[in-house]
Each structure stands twice: as C-alpha cells, then as structure tokens.
Design an enzyme around this catalytic site. Structure first.
Site, PDB file in Angstrom:
ATOM      1  N   ASP A  34       0.836  -1.205   0.000  1.00 21.71           N
ATOM      2  CA  ASP A  34       0.000   0.000   0.000  1.00 21.71           C
ATOM      3  C   ASP A  34       0.869   1.252   0.000  1.00 21.71           C
ATOM      4  O   ASP A  34       1.362   1.684   1.047  1.00 21.71           O
ATOM      5  CB  ASP A  34      -0.922  -0.010   1.226  1.00 21.71           C
ATOM      6  CG  ASP A  34      -2.059  -1.003   1.055  1.00 21.71           C
ATOM      7  OD1 ASP A  34      -2.753  -0.928   0.025  1.00 21.71           O
ATOM      8  OD2 ASP A  34      -2.257  -1.848   1.948  1.00 21.71           O
ATOM      9  N   HIS A  67      -0.266  -1.396  -4.834  1.00 23.21           N
ATOM     10  CA  HIS A  67      -1.464  -0.555  -4.854  1.00 23.21           C
ATOM     11  C   HIS A  67      -1.038   0.888  -4.621  1.00 23.21           C
ATOM     12  O   HIS A  67      -0.703   1.264  -3.496  1.00 23.21           O
ATOM     13  CB  HIS A  67      -2.425  -1.061  -3.750  1.00 23.21           C
ATOM     14  CG  HIS A  67      -3.668  -0.248  -3.610  1.00 23.21           C
ATOM     15  ND1 HIS A  67      -4.532  -0.389  -2.538  1.00 23.21           N
ATOM     16  CD2 HIS A  67      -4.224   0.712  -4.403  1.00 23.21           C
ATOM     17  CE1 HIS A  67      -5.556   0.445  -2.676  1.00 23.21           C
ATOM     18  NE2 HIS A  67      -5.385   1.125  -3.790  1.00 23.21           N
ATOM     19  N   GLY A 149      -7.438  -1.557   8.967  1.00 27.76           N
ATOM     20  CA  GLY A 149      -8.254  -1.791  10.156  1.00 27.76           C
ATOM     21  C   GLY A 149      -9.629  -1.148  10.157  1.00 27.76           C
ATOM     22  O   GLY A 149     -10.251  -1.016  11.202  1.00 27.76           O
ATOM     23  N   ASP A 179     -10.600  -4.807  -1.490  1.00 22.04           N
ATOM     24  CA  ASP A 179      -9.565  -4.343  -0.565  1.00 22.04           C
ATOM     25  C   ASP A 179     -10.163  -3.457   0.525  1.00 22.04           C
ATOM     26  O   ASP A 179     -10.706  -2.396   0.238  1.00 22.04           O
ATOM     27  CB  ASP A 179      -8.514  -3.554  -1.367  1.00 22.04           C
ATOM     28  CG  ASP A 179      -7.347  -3.075  -0.522  1.00 22.04           C
ATOM     29  OD1 ASP A 179      -7.249  -3.474   0.654  1.00 22.04           O
ATOM     30  OD2 ASP A 179      -6.526  -2.311  -1.050  1.00 22.04           O
TER      31      ASP A 179
END
Ligand code: DX5
Ligand code: ZN
Length: 220
Positions: A34, A67, A149, A179
């Site tokens: 990420d 990503h 989270g 995702d």
C-alpha cells in the site's frame, strides 16, 4: 478459487521480517503493498513500503501486488520497476482524464507488468468499463483508502457483482480484487459477488494462526 493478497500496511515494524516469513509460510498468493503519498490520501508510506519491499525481495519470490494511492502515478511506478512487480494498480481518481489513464496503462505494460485500476467507494463502477479490454484487474476499494483496520462498507459489494456481470457479458478475462475490512465473516459474500482476489490486512496479521486463516480464506 480465491487468492489471498496480504496487505503489510499494519505489520509491526520491529516484527516485520518475521511476519513476512510467516506470511509466506502460510501460503499467501501475493504481498499487497500500500503506497501512500500523503496527498492522494493523508497517510504517507512512501519510504516504509520501499524498505519493506526491499526486505521482502531478499527473502521471498512471491509476486508483488502494488497498490498506488498517490497523485504522481508515473514517478511512483518508476520507484517499483527494479523490484519486478507482478502487477501495479493505480487509482482512476488520480488521473486527469481518459487520455492520462490510457498513457499510464501503456507505460506499465511497456515495462512488462500487469495493470490494475482501483476505484474508491464513491466512484461508480461503470467508470472503469471502457478500460477493461486493456487491463488485467480492477481493484474495488471496500473502505476509504488511507488506513488499515477499517470496517467494510457493505454498499461496495454491489459494485463487485455489477462488474462481474459486465465482464461475463462481454467475454472479458480480468481479476476482481477487493480491498479493505475483509475477514472470514464477509469474504464469502465478496466471493459470491464475483471477486477472486481478497486483500487481507489486519484480520490476517492480527490472527493467531496465519496458516489457518489463509487456509480458511482460500476454502471460501
Ligand atoms: C487501505 C489499503 C488496504 C487496507 C487493508 O487504504 O488499501 O490495503 O489497509 O487492510 P485491512 O484489511 O486492515 O483493511
Ligand atoms: Zn490496498
């Protein structure tokens, strides 16, 4: 068959090497990286993700699923070329216009890397349709990009089924990755809607037994 792409965003830095070993041993299919620039999203993970990818490359041959949550897509692609990623995904919302989208698709392909386009929860799925013949994957964000989270936004699941229908009707072949906020309780619904790659971050990294969690996700 569902594949698991493990997001390493929420890995504890001091434990990171051990965690990467354990994730690979648990038979994940990809490492999901990420990349955040502090502009497209508030968080900035530019240096941390380069450091993590360098460490992963030293110990693993697993494919990298990058990503990019960044405004300057091209320069961030350049930062990852040496790591030989399997796929680079950029956000449709980061592009000026459709010419710019096509340029980025071509640039990634010229480097022999697969191409994905990601969309945020508020972006309509129809906006990616015209690019589908030229790319390999659509990443549907099931949370607002920026943090690990979070809780999955249920309204995003309908976008998965719309996309799946369109792909089938038009005889296309693409992966559908989802995702954000994915866990053993909602993965089944996402698979039924049509996604075949699940990005899993905190629910995997915080689980007691990685091997069991990955096995359960793949069974779904
Ligand atoms: C969010 C990232 C995700 C996410 C995954 O901006 O793209 O990959 O953090 O982590 P969990 O599974 O914790 O939502
Ligand atoms: Zn991600």
């Amino acid at each position: 068959m569902v594949e698991v792409s493990a997001s390493i965003l929420s890995v504890e830095k001091q434990e990171s090497l051990k965690t990467f070993y354990n994730l690979e041993a648990a038979k994940i299919n990809y490492f999901h990286i990420d990349v955040m620039d502090g502009k497209f999203v508030k968080n900035n993970t530019l240096d941390l993700m380069i450091e993590y990818v360098r460490n992963i490359k030293n110990i693993s041959n697993l494919p990298l699923d990058i990503h990019l949550m960044v405004e300057d897509v091209k320069s961030n692609i350049n930062d990852y070329l040496d790591f030989n990623p399997n796929i680079i995904t950029f956000h449709l919302e980061a592009c000026k216009d459709s010419k710019n989208v096509s340029e980025i698709i071509d640039y990634i392909k010229q480097n022999n890397i697969k191409v994905g386009i990601a969309i945020k929860p508020e972006t309509k799925i129809e906006e990616v349709f015209k690019y589908l013949p030229f790319i390999h994957m659509v990443l549907i964000m099931t949370v607002e990009p920026g943090y690990g989270g979070q809780k999955l936004i249920p309204e995003t699941i309908e976008k998965v089924s719309k996309l799946k229908n369109y792909i089938e009707k038009n005889n296309l072949e693409l992966d559908i990755e989802v995702d954000g906020g994915i866990n053993l309780n909602n993965a089944d619904e996402l698979k039924k809607a049509g996604s075949n790659i699940m990005v899993v971050g905190s629910s995997l990294v915080n689980s007691e037994n990685y091997t069991e969690t990955v096995k359960e996700l793949c069974k779904i």
